[in-house]
Enzyme design. Structure first.
Site, PDB file in Angstrom:
ATOM      1  N   GLU A 244      15.105  48.363 -11.524  1.00  0.00           N
ATOM      2  CA  GLU A 244      16.216  47.884 -10.734  1.00  0.00           C
ATOM      3  C   GLU A 244      17.420  48.174 -11.866  1.00  0.00           C
ATOM      4  O   GLU A 244      17.480  47.752 -12.849  1.00  0.00           O
ATOM      5  CB  GLU A 244      16.255  46.399 -10.333  1.00  0.00           C
ATOM      6  CG  GLU A 244      17.714  46.200  -9.835  1.00  0.00           C
ATOM      7  CD  GLU A 244      17.773  44.754  -9.228  1.00  0.00           C
ATOM      8  OE1 GLU A 244      19.061  44.337  -9.079  1.00  0.00           O
ATOM      9  OE2 GLU A 244      16.645  43.987  -9.366  1.00  0.00           O
ATOM     10  N   LYS A 376       1.127  30.098  -6.308  1.00  0.00           N
ATOM     11  CA  LYS A 376       1.707  31.496  -5.800  1.00  0.00           C
ATOM     12  C   LYS A 376       1.962  31.065  -4.381  1.00  0.00           C
ATOM     13  O   LYS A 376       2.021  31.992  -3.502  1.00  0.00           O
ATOM     14  CB  LYS A 376       0.561  32.432  -5.719  1.00  0.00           C
ATOM     15  CG  LYS A 376       0.051  32.621  -7.136  1.00  0.00           C
ATOM     16  CD  LYS A 376      -1.032  33.565  -7.246  1.00  0.00           C
ATOM     17  CE  LYS A 376      -1.708  33.667  -8.597  1.00  0.00           C
ATOM     18  NZ  LYS A 376      -2.882  34.532  -8.643  1.00  0.00           N
ATOM     19  N   ASP A 452       1.176  36.859 -14.747  1.00  0.00           N
ATOM     20  CA  ASP A 452       0.732  37.137 -13.334  1.00  0.00           C
ATOM     21  C   ASP A 452       1.940  37.197 -12.541  1.00  0.00           C
ATOM     22  O   ASP A 452       2.587  36.366 -12.224  1.00  0.00           O
ATOM     23  CB  ASP A 452      -0.160  35.979 -12.806  1.00  0.00           C
ATOM     24  CG  ASP A 452      -0.668  36.215 -11.515  1.00  0.00           C
ATOM     25  OD1 ASP A 452      -0.262  37.112 -10.727  1.00  0.00           O
ATOM     26  OD2 ASP A 452      -1.798  35.591 -11.120  1.00  0.00           O
TER      27      ASP A 452
END
Length: 565
Positions: A244, A376, A452
């Site tokens: 980005e 998560k 992660d």
């Protein structure tokens, strides 16, 4: 005529040699470990099997009671001493019966094959004919030898399914060649080329069995640096892996503003990874009994001893339970040193569940994770209780820096933060999303340092606060992040590129002097980088520069129609 059939035929010209007869006699008369037993074989085996397992259960039960009562294990009663002797005796019998019998049968078979081969060669010499030599290797051929040397044939066998794609590394013993063969097979199966995905220049050995299965290449992500970030009196150059535009530049501007005002201060609030299994009972009453047992401070020390056996770094901190009918969710929290710690805490939880099964035999373990952790996924419990590292980071930005570096004003920033990050997020029903773009910075640092990326979900939970101080002249800004999940050992941190980025920050590997300090420092750096990114983006929005800067730096002027032509 097939000469090899003569030993079992009716020919009288060449009777079996004396050595062959001796082998036959030896095989038929060789004693076995059970020949001297006065009882039937099945009965004797049953007795010793029963003795072995019953005594083992008795001793384990006694030792568990000793651990609970803090009694030294080496102090033995008469019954325990007798049990140990019975255990040793039954083990010797079982080992002698099965082990010796197996070895004798193996030796007899080998001698028989050797004598049989000698007899065939003797026959061959007498009739002056030659036979192909018997292979010296009788075990199963090595899979590596079976594979063709030609890559083209190997690709064809992978496509046909004769050679599983996932087994190429173990069969070939060459991880790069395995990726190359798999890549070509994928291109032919799909009919699509992946030339733009690089293959060479990567150490595929380093990811074998730990990071990625069945690789066909690697993705290139550019890494930029922001900083220096002045945090708790130390300077850090922050690596950010992102595609980005403006993200690194914006974070760098925030670092510049913080540096000009004396730096930021970061404090670690909590440090504990969690895992929450779900268990089920026949009644809700029974589930609550386990809940009260687990949350009783009297039992915590015993559970800690059982849990902490999983690792020299794992230390149980707390147990929190939630009941849903007859189902119980048990949230374990523990310190994990410099590792992120999911595997570590999972092993500790399994130890405790096995221990509890003795006192709660009716407990049905449904899953090692029941989503009460929660990993998560956006979850209120992480936002409230924290998971991983809980951090708060703050800085005071003077009015001069706000106007000269950030190109805005203190009142504008305070108003925008209240209406955007606080009110706007509340209207949207956001869960831990009371910030401008914390996930941008967290993801970029995570990818660069081998974390992660999926744990960006809870790690990006953040509330950004801004307040005018010193009669409205200066700005106090802070970010509070309760669930930063990072580690400096294990997983992707061991790869060369990610390890280099950790080394740039000075947090590579495990800390020998103070275990866990490297991971805690990395969490603080992440929070400090988020603080810089929040400060810069909010200033750009307040000054009306967001769209202009993105159109200038985040838009490519290349003619992509000409690429590859």
């Amino acid at each position: 005529m097939d000469i090899r059939r003569r030993p079992t035929g009716h020919s009288t010209k060449h009777p079996p040699s004396p050595s062959t007869s001796a082998v036959v006699d030896h095989q038929s008369s060789s004693p076995k470990a059970s020949d001297a037993l006065p009882l039937p074989l099945y009965l004797t085996n049953g007795i010793f099997f029963t003795l072995f397992f019953s005594v083992a259960y008795f001793l384990l039960h006694r030792w568990r009671d000793k651990i609970r009562n803090s009694t030294p294990l080496h102090i033995l009663t008469l019954s325990e001493l007798a049990g140990i002797l019975c255990l040793i005796a039954s083990f010797i019998y079982l080992l002698g019966f099965f082990g010796i019998d197996f070895v004798q049968s193996f030796i007899s078979r080998s001698e028989s094959e050797e004598e049989h081969q000698r007899f065939i060669l003797h026959e061959d010499r007498n009739i002056h004919c030659s036979l192909p030599p018997k292979p010296s290797v009788v075990s199963k051929p090595n899979p590596v030898v079976e594979l063709p040397q030609d890559d083209e044939e190997l690709v064809a066998r992978v496509i046909s399914g004769e050679v599983p794609s996932y087994s190429l590394e173990s069969r070939l013993g060459d991880c790069f060649k395995a990726a190359k063969i798999r890549r070509e097979a994928v291109q032919r199966i799909t009919g699509r080329v992946i030339d733009g995905l690089p293959l060479e220049g990567f150490d595929y050995e380093s990811i074998l069995g730990q990071c990625c299965e069945m690789p066909v290449g690697f993705v290139q992500i550019p890494v930029g640096i922001a900083g220096p970030l002045l945090l708790n009196g130390c300077e850090y150059t922050v690596p950010m892996a992102t595609t980005e535009g403006c993200l690194v530049a914006s974070t760098n501007r925030g670092c510049k503003a913080i540096y000009a005002c004396g730096g930021a201060t970061c404090v670690l609030l909590r440090d504990g990874m969690t895992r929450a299994p779900v268990v089920r009972f026949s009644t809700a009453k029974r589930a609550t009994e386990l809940k009260f047992f687990l949350e009783d401070p009297i039992n915590f020390d015993t559970l800690s001893v059982v849990f902490n056996k999983s690792s020299r770094f794992a230390r149980l901190q707390s147990i929190k339970c939630a009941v849903a009918g007859k189902n119980l969710y048990i949230r374990f929290s523990c310190s994990t040193g410099d590792a992120m710690g999911m595997n570590m805490v999972s092993k500790g939880v399994q130890n405790v569940l096995d221990f509890l099964q003795n006192d709660f035999p009716d407990m049905d373990i449904i899953g090692i994770s029941g989503n009460y952790c929660s990993d998560k996924k956006p979850a209120a419990i992480n936002w409230i209780e924290g998971r991983g590292k809980s951090v708060v980071c703050e800085a005071i930005i003077t009015g001069d820096v706000v106007s000269k570096v950030l190109k805005t004003t203190v009142p504008s920033l305070v108003e925008l933060n209240m209406l955007k990050n606080l009110t706007g997020s509340a209207v949207a029903g956001s869960l831990g999303g009371f910030n401008a773009h914390a996930a941008n910075i967290v993801s970029a640092v995570f990818i660069a340092t081998g974390q992660d990326p999926a744990q960006n979900i809870e790690s990006s939970q953040c509330i950004t606060m801004m307040e005018a101080i010193n009669d409205g002249r200066d700005l106090h800004i802070s970010v509070t992040m309760p669930s930063i999940e990072v580690g400096t050992v294990g997983g992707g941190t061991q790869l060369a590129s990610q390890s280099a980025c950790l080394n740039l920050l000075g947090v590579k590997g495990a800390s020998r002097e103070s275990p866990g300090s490297n991971a805690r420092l990395l969490a603080s750096i992440v929070a400090g980088s988020v603080l810089a990114g929040e400060l810069s983006l909010m200033s750009a929005i307040s000054a009306g520069q967001l769209v202009k800067s993105h159109m200038k730096y985040n838009r490519s002027s290349r003619d992509i129609t000409k690429i590859g032509s």
